[in-house]
Design an enzyme around this catalytic site. Structure first.
Site, PDB file in Angstrom:
ATOM      1  N   GLU A  89    -119.363 -42.723 -45.447  1.00  0.00           N
ATOM      2  CA  GLU A  89    -119.373 -42.537 -46.823  1.00  0.00           C
ATOM      3  C   GLU A  89    -120.293 -43.528 -47.357  1.00  0.00           C
ATOM      4  OE1 GLU A  89    -115.552 -41.815 -48.092  1.00  0.00           O
ATOM      5  OE2 GLU A  89    -115.099 -44.162 -48.198  1.00  0.00           O
ATOM      6  N   GLU A 148    -108.151 -43.529 -51.030  1.00  0.00           N
ATOM      7  CA  GLU A 148    -107.026 -42.981 -50.032  1.00  0.00           C
ATOM      8  C   GLU A 148    -105.692 -43.010 -50.953  1.00  0.00           C
ATOM      9  OE1 GLU A 148    -106.466 -45.581 -46.478  1.00  0.00           O
ATOM     10  OE2 GLU A 148    -105.790 -47.329 -47.898  1.00  0.00           O
ATOM     11  N   ASN A 175    -101.659 -43.874 -50.287  1.00  0.00           N
ATOM     12  CA  ASN A 175    -100.717 -44.425 -49.192  1.00  0.00           C
ATOM     13  C   ASN A 175     -99.119 -43.508 -49.697  1.00  0.00           C
ATOM     14  OD1 ASN A 175    -102.193 -46.363 -48.020  1.00  0.00           O
ATOM     15  ND2 ASN A 175    -102.342 -47.481 -49.920  1.00  0.00           N
TER      16      ASN A 175
END
Length: 755
Positions: free
Chosen positions: A250, A338, A340
Site C-alpha cells: 500500500e 489495522e 487489534n
C-alpha cells in the site's frame, strides 16, 4: 500497615520533609505497592453482580498482574500460568492458583495450547483472559475454549479472523466506509508482481505481512530494487513470526502520526469510542511513548475517527475492548491501518482520562452484560502520558535488549498521580526468553503540562539497578521542545537523533549544577568517612572543610571547584558562580533530593569509589571523576601515564609517603586480599585526602627490576602458599622521599612502558 503507608506515600509530595520516609516505605513494601498501585478509576465494582467464579490468565508479566488486580476487585478468583523459569514471578504470587505449563521457550509454555487447556481443566476455570500478545489474537485458541464451554474474554472467532488478516480487514473497512490507504487489496504473489504494483501505486510504498503485527514483516520501499529486497525479507520474517508469508502493498504515508481509537462493544449491538491515543513516538515500528488525548486532533476529526472505528466494530459484530489504528497526515486526513482485537498495551492512559476499567468492562461484556455507558457519558478528563520502560540500551539503535537481574528496584509511587503497571520486583530476572519490558509508567495531570511534569519527576525517581534501561531516552523525549509543543510523527526519533541517541546535552547552567552536586556528594562522603559508629574517627590529619579545592573531570573537560561546608549545605564555586547545594546527604539511599539555590533536583548516585569516580543519574547518566586539586600534578607525573592507562574496575591506587610527608593523595577501592610476604616489615603512612593512617605492610620481599626515566620500579614477589585468589604483582615507583604504589586488578601497563 497498608493504611499508614498510603498516608505516608500520598502526603510525601506535599511535605518535603517526609520525602525520605516515603521512599523507605515504598521500598520496604514493594509487594503491597505492586498490588495496590494507583489506577485513577472512577469505575464502580458491584459485589452482587455475578460474573465468573474463577478466571485463568493466559499470559505473564505486567498484563497478568493488571488483570489479577481487577479480578480481585470484582471478587473473582484467579489462576496464573507460568513457565518453569517464571515460577517465582510476581503474577504467580499474586494469583490464587498457579500452574506450570512448560519450559522457558514460549512455544513450549505460553503458546502451548494443549498445556493451557489442561491447566483450565485442572483448575476448573470458567473463563480465560488472554492479555495481549501470545494467544490473545489466536482464533484457534478461542475456538478450542468455546468447544470446552470456557468463556474467552475477547471477541468471537469471526472478528479475530476478519481483523487479524490485514487484507480481509482492509476490504471490510472499505465496505464499512472507513478511510483506507490506497494500495493493492490482494495477495502479492512474487517480487516481480510487487514491483509492478508498487509502480502503479507510486513510490514510496509499504510492504507488510498480511497476518503481521508489532512492526514485524514490514518494509518501506522507495524504488524497484528496494521493493524486490523488501518482498524477500518481509515474506521470510512473516513466515517465521506468524507462519504466514502472505504480503500486501500500500501507499506509504510519509511523516504521519500514529493515532488510534479505543472502542468498546457488547453483545447487544452497543458500541462506544473512548477517545484517541497518540502513539507516534516509535522505534522499529514499536511504540515507546503514548499519550491521551492527542494534541493534533480537533473535536470534528476526533468524532469522525471515532464514528468510523465504531462502524468497523459493528461491521464485524465486535464485542469486547479493541483498538482501531489510523495513520494521520499533516492535513488531518486519516487512514485505517489495522484493528487489534485485544487489550492494547497502552490502555492505561485511556482509563486515566475516562475513568473506566477496561478489564472490568471486558469481563462484563464476556458474561453477557450490556454496556453501562452511552457515548455522551464518555469524557476527556485531564491528560495522561505513558512511557514504556524497557531493559534496553538506548544508545544502540534506540534500544537493544539487556538481560540481567534487578539488584535494586524501586517504583516512583511516592510521586503523586503516578501509576506503574509492572510484573517484576527486586530480584526478578530479565531473561532472553521474553519481552524486555520492565513496566509501563503512567502519569496523569489536569492538563498536558502537568502530566509531562509528573512524568519527568517519576523518571528521575525510578530506581533500576542490575540491567541497562531506557529511562535516559524516555526523559529526553518528553522534555524535547518538539515533543513539548506536540510536533511529533512516527519519524520523531530518527529526525531528532539522526546519529542515534547520544544522551542529554547539558546546558551551561545544568553543567554547573552537576559539578556542584558531584563535588558536594564527594565532600559528603569524605565527611562520612571521618565517622565510625556515630563517633568521630581519630585522624592524624584533619579534613579542611572550608575552601576545599577539587578538580572535577566531566567528559573531555576538567573543572576547578571550590567547596565549603555549613551543616547540610555546601557552598560550591564553579566558573566564578557560587551555588548553594542542600540535601540530607543520605549516601545509603538510592535517591537524593537536592536543592540548588531553591531549585529541586532528584539525583541517583549509581556508583562511586574512593578515587573520586562517580556516576550520577542527573538528566540522564553522567560519569565524573573528582580529586583534590593538589593531586593533579602528581597524577600527571606518574610514569608519564594518562588516567585511561591505569584506571580500571576495582583498582587500588595508594600513595605512600616517607616520614614527615603530609601530602594529599587519592585512593580507589580494591577487593580485600590476604598477603603473605617474607623478609622485613615496612610501615608506611598512607595519606588519603589529608587523612593519615598507619598501615603495616606484612613481610614484603622487594627486589629492584629495572630503571625507567631515572626512577626505580619495584615488584613484590608473593609466596604461593596462600590458597585464596591473590592480586596481580605490585608495581612500586619511587623517587626521593616519596613512593607511589599502583596495584591493579588487571595489572595493566602499556607495552611502551614495560621495559
Amino acid at each position: 500497615m497498608a493504611a499508614s503507608l498510603r498516608q505516608v506515600v500520598a502526603g510525601s509530595w506535599r511535605q518535603p520533609e517526609r520525602h525520605l520516609l516515603a521512599l523507605q516505605c515504598a521500598a520496604r513494601h514493594s509487594r503491597w505497592c505492586l498490588i495496590t498501585s494507583r489506577t485513577f478509576y472512577t469505575a464502580e465494582y458491584d459485589p452482587n453482580e455475578k460474573t465468573f467464579e474463577k478466571l485463568l490468565i493466559a499470559n505473564r508479566g505486567e498484563i497478568a498482574c493488571r488483570v489479577i488486580k481487577t479480578c480481585k476487585k470484582m471478587g473473582i478468583k484467579t489462576v496464573a500460568i507460568h513457565s518453569d523459569v517464571d515460577s517465582s514471578a510476581v503474577h504467580v504470587k499474586m494469583a490464587d492458583e498457579a500452574v506450570c505449563v512448560g519450559p522457558a521457550p514460549t512455544s513450549k509454555s505460553y503458546l502451548n495450547m494443549d498445556a493451557i487447556m489442561e491447566a483450565i481443566k485442572k483448575t476448573r476455570a470458567q473463563a480465560v483472559h488472554p492479555g495481549y500478545g501470545f494467544l490473545s489474537e489466536n482464533k484457534e485458541f478461542a475456538r478450542r475454549l468455546a468447544s470446552e464451554g470456557v468463556t474467552f474474554i475477547g471477541p468471537d472467532t469471526h472478528a479475530i479472523q476478519a481483523m487479524g488478516d490485514k487484507i480481509e480487514s482492509k476490504l471490510l473497512a472499505k465496505n464499512a466506509k472507513v478511510n483506507t490507504i490506497p494500495g493493492f487489496d490482494g495477495v502479492v504473489k512474487d517480487a516481480d508482481e510487487a514491483v509492478r504494483i508498487a509502480r502503479e501505486i507510486g513510490y514510496p510504498v509499504m510492504i507488510k505481512a498480511s497476518a503481521g503485527g508489532g512492526g514485524k514483516g514490514m518494509r518501506i520501499a522507495w524504488d524497484d530494487e528496494e521493493t524486490r529486497e523488501g518482498f524477500r525479507f518481509s515474506s521470510q520474517e512473516a513466515a517465521s513470526s506468524f507462519g504466514d508469508d502472505r504480503l500486501l502493498i500500500e501507499k506509504f504515508i510519509d511523516n504521519p502520526r500514529h493515532i488510534e481509537i479505543q472502542v468498546l462493544a457488547d453483545k447487544h449491538d452497543n458500541a462506544l469510542w473512548l477517545n484517541e491515543r497518540e502513539c507516534s513516538i516509535q522505534r522499529r515500528n514499536q511504540k515507546v511513548v503514548e499519550e491521551a488525548p492527542s494534541t493534533f486532533l480537533d473535536a470534528e476529526t476526533r468524532r469522525a475517527m471515532g464514528e468510523q472505528a465504531v462502524a468497523l466494530a459493528k461491521a464485524v459484530k465486535y464485542s469486547s475492548a479493541g483498538t482501531v489504528e489510523f495513520l494521520v497526515d499533516t492535513k488531518k486526513n486519516f487512514y485505517f491501518l489495522e484493528m487489534n482485537t485485544r487489550l492494547q498495551v497502552e490502555h492505561p492512559i485511556t482509563e486515566c482520562i475516562t475513568g473506566l476499567d477496561l478489564v472490568q468492562e471486558m469481563i462484563r461484556v464476556a458474561k453477557g452484560y450490556p454496556l453501562r455507558h452511552k457515548q455522551a457519558d464518555i469524557p476527556i478528563n485531564g491528560w495522561a502520558v505513558e512511557c514504556r520502560v524497557y531493559a534496553e540500551d538506548p544508545y544502540k539503535s534506540f534500544g537493544l535488549p539487556s538481560i540481567g537481574r534487578l539488584s535494586q528496584y524501586q517504583e516512583p509511587l511516592h510521586v503523586s498521580n503516578v501509576r506503574v503497571d509492572s510484573g517484576i520486583q527486586e530480584g526478578s530476572d530479565i531473561s532472553i526468553y521474553y519481552d524486555p519490558m520492565i513496566s509501563k509508567l503512567i502519569t496523569y495531570g489536569s492538563d498536558r503540562a502537568e502530566a509531562l511534569q509528573r512524568m519527568e519527576e517519576a523518571l528521575d525517581n525510578y530506581v533500576i539497578r542490575g540491567v541497562t534501561h531506557n529511562i535516559a531516552l524516555l526523559r529526553e523525549v518528553i522534555i524535547h521542545p518538539r515533543f513539548v509543543r506536540g510536533d511529533v510523527s512516527t519519524k520523531f526519533l530518527p529526525d531528532v537523533y539522526p546519529d542515534g541517541f547520544q544522551g542529554h546535552k547539558l546546558t551551561d547552567l545544568e553543567k554547573r549544577e552537576l559539578l556542584a552536586i558531584a563535588a558536594s556528594l564527594y565532600m559528603a562522603e569524605q565527611l562520612r568517612s571521618q565517622q565510625f559508629l556515630g563517633s568521630p574517627r581519630i585522624s592524624l590529619a584533619k579534613l579542611d572543610l572550608n575552601n576545599r579545592e577539587l578538580s572535577v573531570q566531566l567528559g573531555d573537560g576538567t573543572y576547578s571547584v571550590t567547596v565549603s561546608n555549613n551543616g547540610s549545605t555546601f557552598s560550591v564555586e564553579v566558573d566564578g558562580m557560587k551555588l548553594n547545594v542542600t540535601s540530607e546527604w543520605n549516601l545509603a539511599s538510592p535517591l537524593s533530593s537536592v536543592t540548588i539555590d531553591g531549585t529541586q533536583r532528584t539525583i541517583q548516585c549509581l556508583s562511586r569509589d574512593a578515587a573520586g569516580n562517580i556516576s550520577i543519574q542527573f538528566l540522564g547518566t553522567v560519569p565524573l571523576s573528582i580529586v583534590s586539586s593538589t593531586c593533579v600534578p602528581l597524577m600527571k607525573s606518574w610514569l608519564g601515564l594518562q588516567r585511561k592507562d591505569w584506571i580500571c574496575p576495582k583498582q587500588l591506587l595508594l600513595i605512600f609517603f616517607g616520614a614527615g610527608q603530609m601530602n594529599k593523595a587519592v585512593a580507589q577501592l580494591s577487593p580485600s586480599f590476604p598477603f603473605n610476604f617474607q623478609a622485613f616489615k615496612v610501615n608506611f603512612r598512607t595519606v588519603v585526602d589529608e587523612q593519615c593512617y598507619t598501615t603495616p605492610f606484612p613481610n614484603p620481599t622487594i627486589s629492584p627490576t629495572t630503571s625507567f626515566t631515572g626512577s626505580t620500579i619495584w615488584r613484590f614477589k608473593q609466596n604461593q602458599t596462600n590458597k585464596k585468589p591473590t592480586p596481580s604483582p605490585k608495581i612500586f615507583h619511587g623517587t626521593g622521599p616519596t613512593a607511589e604504589v599502583l596495584s591493579s586488578a588487571c595489572s595493566y601497563l602499556p607495552p611502551s612502558k614495560q621495559r
